[in-house]
Structures are given as structure tokens and as C-alpha cells.
Design a protein around this motif. Structure first.
Motif, mmCIF file in Angstrom:
data_model
loop_
_atom_site.group_PDB
_atom_site.id
_atom_site.type_symbol
_atom_site.label_atom_id
_atom_site.label_comp_id
_atom_site.label_asym_id
_atom_site.label_seq_id
_atom_site.Cartn_x
_atom_site.Cartn_y
_atom_site.Cartn_z
ATOM 1 N N HIS A 16 0.844 -1.192 -0.062
ATOM 2 C CA HIS A 16 -0.025 -0.002 -0.041
ATOM 3 C C HIS A 16 0.609 1.342 0.138
ATOM 4 C CE1 HIS A 16 -3.704 -2.248 0.449
ATOM 5 N NE2 HIS A 16 -3.130 -3.042 1.469
ATOM 6 N N GLY A 17 2.226 1.209 0.220
ATOM 7 C CA GLY A 17 2.866 2.240 0.160
ATOM 8 C C GLY A 17 3.038 3.170 1.232
ATOM 9 N N PHE A 19 2.264 3.738 6.028
ATOM 10 C CA PHE A 19 1.781 3.063 7.048
ATOM 11 C C PHE A 19 0.170 3.250 7.194
ATOM 12 C CE2 PHE A 19 5.786 3.369 9.715
ATOM 13 C CZ PHE A 19 6.669 2.284 8.806
ATOM 14 N N ASN A 20 -0.283 4.266 6.858
ATOM 15 C CA ASN A 20 -1.822 4.497 7.238
ATOM 16 C C ASN A 20 -2.702 3.848 6.215
ATOM 17 O OD1 ASN A 20 -1.444 6.771 8.735
ATOM 18 N ND2 ASN A 20 -1.521 8.343 7.488
ATOM 19 N N ARG A 21 -2.318 3.666 4.921
ATOM 20 C CA ARG A 21 -3.008 2.723 4.179
ATOM 21 C C ARG A 21 -2.748 1.440 4.512
ATOM 22 N NH1 ARG A 21 -1.357 6.650 0.340
ATOM 23 N NH2 ARG A 21 0.537 5.236 -0.374
ATOM 24 N N ALA A 22 -1.652 0.731 5.012
ATOM 25 C CA ALA A 22 -1.631 -0.591 5.434
ATOM 26 C C ALA A 22 -2.424 -0.785 6.609
ATOM 27 C CB ALA A 22 -0.159 -0.840 5.752
ATOM 28 N N ALA A 23 -2.364 0.238 7.544
ATOM 29 C CA ALA A 23 -3.161 0.240 8.761
ATOM 30 C C ALA A 23 -4.570 -0.224 8.419
ATOM 31 C CB ALA A 23 -3.094 1.369 9.797
ATOM 32 N N ARG A 24 -5.258 0.545 7.496
ATOM 33 C CA ARG A 24 -6.628 0.321 6.987
ATOM 34 C C ARG A 24 -6.839 -0.976 6.493
ATOM 35 N NH1 ARG A 24 -5.901 5.930 5.368
ATOM 36 N NH2 ARG A 24 -5.759 5.352 3.316
ATOM 37 N N ALA A 25 -5.898 -1.405 5.681
ATOM 38 C CA ALA A 25 -6.059 -2.750 5.114
ATOM 39 C C ALA A 25 -6.011 -3.771 6.150
ATOM 40 C CB ALA A 25 -4.991 -2.933 4.057
ATOM 41 N N LEU A 26 -5.242 -3.650 7.275
ATOM 42 C CA LEU A 26 -5.162 -4.663 8.213
ATOM 43 C C LEU A 26 -5.913 -4.428 9.468
ATOM 44 C CD1 LEU A 26 -1.068 -4.638 8.187
ATOM 45 C CD2 LEU A 26 -2.866 -6.405 7.442
ATOM 46 N N ARG A 27 -6.766 -3.349 9.403
ATOM 47 C CA ARG A 27 -7.820 -3.008 10.600
ATOM 48 C C ARG A 27 -6.945 -2.842 11.920
ATOM 49 N NH1 ARG A 27 -13.188 -6.381 9.390
ATOM 50 N NH2 ARG A 27 -13.634 -5.567 7.337
ATOM 51 N N LEU A 28 -5.681 -1.944 11.659
ATOM 52 C CA LEU A 28 -4.898 -1.678 12.633
ATOM 53 C C LEU A 28 -4.669 -0.420 12.899
ATOM 54 C CD1 LEU A 28 -1.918 -4.241 12.415
ATOM 55 C CD2 LEU A 28 -3.942 -4.561 13.888
ATOM 56 N N THR A 29 -4.188 0.327 13.910
ATOM 57 C CA THR A 29 -3.819 1.504 13.899
ATOM 58 C C THR A 29 -2.596 2.137 13.193
ATOM 59 O OG1 THR A 29 -2.667 1.589 15.861
ATOM 60 C CG2 THR A 29 -5.027 1.827 15.983
ATOM 61 N N THR A 50 12.459 3.080 4.123
ATOM 62 C CA THR A 50 12.538 4.502 4.293
ATOM 63 C C THR A 50 11.565 5.343 4.479
ATOM 64 O OG1 THR A 50 14.861 4.214 2.980
ATOM 65 C CG2 THR A 50 14.051 6.379 3.182
ATOM 66 N N ARG A 51 11.413 5.959 5.429
ATOM 67 C CA ARG A 51 10.233 6.920 5.631
ATOM 68 C C ARG A 51 10.383 8.235 5.186
ATOM 69 N NH1 ARG A 51 11.638 3.554 9.537
ATOM 70 N NH2 ARG A 51 10.103 2.282 10.822
ATOM 71 N N SER A 52 9.468 8.798 4.574
ATOM 72 C CA SER A 52 9.328 10.207 4.083
ATOM 73 C C SER A 52 7.838 10.732 4.039
ATOM 74 C CB SER A 52 9.948 10.398 2.786
ATOM 75 O OG SER A 52 9.045 9.728 1.757
ATOM 76 N N THR A 53 7.983 11.980 3.982
ATOM 77 C CA THR A 53 6.372 12.469 4.014
ATOM 78 C C THR A 53 5.547 11.897 2.612
ATOM 79 O OG1 THR A 53 7.188 14.386 2.274
ATOM 80 C CG2 THR A 53 7.379 14.744 4.996
ATOM 81 N N ARG A 54 6.327 11.519 1.697
ATOM 82 C CA ARG A 54 5.491 10.911 0.442
ATOM 83 C C ARG A 54 5.139 9.409 0.554
ATOM 84 N NH1 ARG A 54 9.176 12.455 -4.174
ATOM 85 N NH2 ARG A 54 10.677 12.117 -2.759
ATOM 86 N N GLY A 55 5.462 8.794 1.892
ATOM 87 C CA GLY A 55 5.133 7.380 2.303
ATOM 88 C C GLY A 55 6.492 6.736 2.512
#
Length: 303
Positions: A16-17, A19-29, A50-55
Motif C-alpha cells: 500500500h506504500g 503506514f496509514n493505508r496498510a493500517a486500514r487494510a489490516l484494521r490496525l492503527t 525508508t520513511r518520508s512525507t510521501r510514504g
């Protein structure tokens, strides 16, 4: 020891590219996803993203771990099917296929599967290759009847590992014209001869392929119609809306009022095959169905 749940979370992040989208898919925070990834990095002693403002982007170790996650998921799915077979006494087999290939190749192959493995229950799911091949990798389906154009297997770059590709047949694309068209009786055509023609697209991937070939031939494609169905596209061509580029197997049986003319080299071609996980051929019903599909394809090549 590497935690399987952490691998599952990393795989979702890669898919999903973020953390937020992955969290929604996994039903986690998002916080829980971040904690799982951080814990995995601590256990490995190296960053996996590697973390950035774009994902987020996978690091080389992260790509290795995502490949391992896919292998683990496939093995667990395979083990679950084996357990289910012990409980029910029946083999469940799931195949994903694209429409035109399934219509032409699958019915003739089913007789051999039924004769060799009468207790096998086959489930068929319609998917395009970019969707079906990930299902093979993760073990959701046992095999996929799929195609590719020139280049690697469809899907995200570098993610065909773990999939065995068995070629079946080549499926050249034809220019489809109304039978009254001045070029309809030609033995073959160069795409440049159709530079002034409006086009009807039978699918987006074929359209992208057409544009690449048209660019080589030195013209821009004027699109008058777009569909996701080759039969519908042919109907529009027969009505005089334009010309189209259609795979050969989607033209069987021939439609009245149309002519399908080969394209001179370089000829746009779909390469049709069947995909399984690397050790999928160890499963006798899978091996039987793959061989039956190869026989069907060989018969078509001789026809």
C-alpha cells in the motif's frame, strides 16, 4: 526468530506504500503498524523501510523480507489446504483466469482433470494477470491462466519471484476492420497505414501497447471508443466507429461483417501461460491441469 505477524505487516506496507493505508487494510492503527515495523527492524538490526512525507520505500533488506513474507504466506495457505483435505477428504483447487484465455483453453482441459482426479472440486475466478499473479504468490489461488506482453510478468517490479511460469502459446494481435474497409483484403498491414484511422480499444492494456507501436510507426492514436470487452469493441468496429487491435483468441469464432488482418513485424503479441507457486507442480491435480492446458494450447497451435 522473526515474527510472522511483523512480516505480514511489512508486506501490507509494501503493498500500500504507507503506514496509514496498510493500517486500514489490516484494521490496525498506524501506530501499531509502525511498532511492528520498528520491532522487525530491531530484530534484524537494519532498516527495512525508508520513511518520508510521501510514504515509505523498501530498503534492500526490506525487499528481501517482503519476498520471505510472500513465501511464508504461500506455505501457510498450502498447509491450510492440506489440512482441509484431511478434514473433508476432497481436494479443493482454485484457478484464476482472464476471460478470453479461460473461454478458449479451460473447458477442454477440465475433462482430463476430472478423469484423473474425480474427487477434486475446481473453483474458477476471473482476474486479469496483474491481479491473479499476486494471488498465486500469496497462495490464495493454486494457479493462474495469465498473459504478458513483452517484458516481465505483470505486477509490481521485482515481485515475480516464487512464481513458476509455464508458457502455453503466443497470441498475436490483429487489426480488426469492417469488411468494407479498403484495407480489409490485405494479407498483412503496417500500423503506419492506419495512421488516419480512428480506433476502438478493447482493453486499456491493449491500448497502451497500441500507442507504443504507433509511436514507433510515427503517428498518434485517435481513440473514439474504449471498452473492457473485445466483443463489444468488435461490435463498434462493425458499426463503422473505427478500427481495433484485438488478440487472435478473442476473435474465435469470427464475427460477421469484420476482417482480422495480421500486423507486419514487429507484431504485437500476448504471451499466454500458466503461473503456479514454485512447488505447486508437486500437487498432482495442479500438475494434471497444467499439462492439460499445455495440450489444449498445442492443439490450438496446430489448428
Amino acid at each position: 526468530m522473526i515474527d510472522v505477524q511483523r512480516l505480514r505487516v511489512l508486506r501490507a506496507v509494501a503493498e500500500h506504500g504507507s503506514f496509514n493505508r496498510a493500517a486500514r487494510a489490516l484494521r490496525l492503527t498506524p501506530s501499531a503498524v509502525s511498532q511492528h515495523v520498528a520491532a522487525l527492524e530491531r530484530s534484524l538490526g537494519t532498516p527495512v523501510v525508508t520513511r518520508s512525507t510521501r510514504g515509505v520505500v523498501l530498503t534492500p533488506p526490506g525487499r528481501i523480507m517482503v519476498g520471505a513474507a510472500e513465501s511464508v504466506a504461500a506455505e501457510l495457505a498450502h498447509a491450510r489446504r492440506q489440512v482441509d483435505r484431511l478434514g473433508t477428504g476432497r481436494t479443493q483447487l482454485t484457478l484464476a483466469t482472464f476471460t478470453s484465455g479461460g473461454r478458449l483453453l479451460l473447458p477442454g482441459a477440465l475433462g482430463r482433470l476430472t478423469a484423473a482426479h474425480p474427487g477434486t472440486v475446481l473453483h474458477v475466478r476471473e482476474h486479469e494477470p496483474e491481479d491473479s499473479l499476486p494471488l498465486v504468490r500469496e497462495g490464495t489461488v493454486d494457479l493462474a491462466l495469465a498473459y504478458r506482453f513483452d517484458g516481465p510478468l505483470p505486477g509490481r517490479p521485482g515481485r515475480s519471484r516464487g512464481v513458476r511460469w509455464t508458457p502455453l502459446l503466443e497470441d498475436p494481435l490483429r487489426v480488426v476492420l469492417p469488411e468494407s474497409h479498403p484495407l480489409a483484403d490485405r494479407a498483412a498491414l503496417d500500423l503506419a497505414e492506419l495512421a488516419a484511422e480512428p480506433w476502438v480499444l478493447g482493453c486499456l492494456k491493449t491500448g497502451a501497447y497500441l500507442r507504443r507501436y504507433a509511436e514507433r510507426a510515427g503517428f498518434d492514436v485517435e481513440v473514439r471508443g474504449t471498452t473492457s470487452d473485445y466483443f463489444f469493441a468488435c461490435s463498434l468496429v462493425a458499426a463503422g466507429m473505427g478500427v481495433s487491435l484485438i488478440p487472435s483468441i478473442a476473435l474465435d469464432p469470427p464475427l460477421p461483417g469484420l476482417r482480422a488482418v495480421p500486423v507486419n513485424p514487429p507484431t504485437p503479441t500476448r504471451h499466454i501461460g500458466v503461473a503456479t507457486i514454485d512447488r505447486g507442480h508437486d500437487h498432482p491435480p495442479v500438475a494434471t491441469l497444467v499439462e492439460a492446458l499445455r495440450e489444449q494450447a498445442a492443439a490450438l497451435n496446430k489448428a
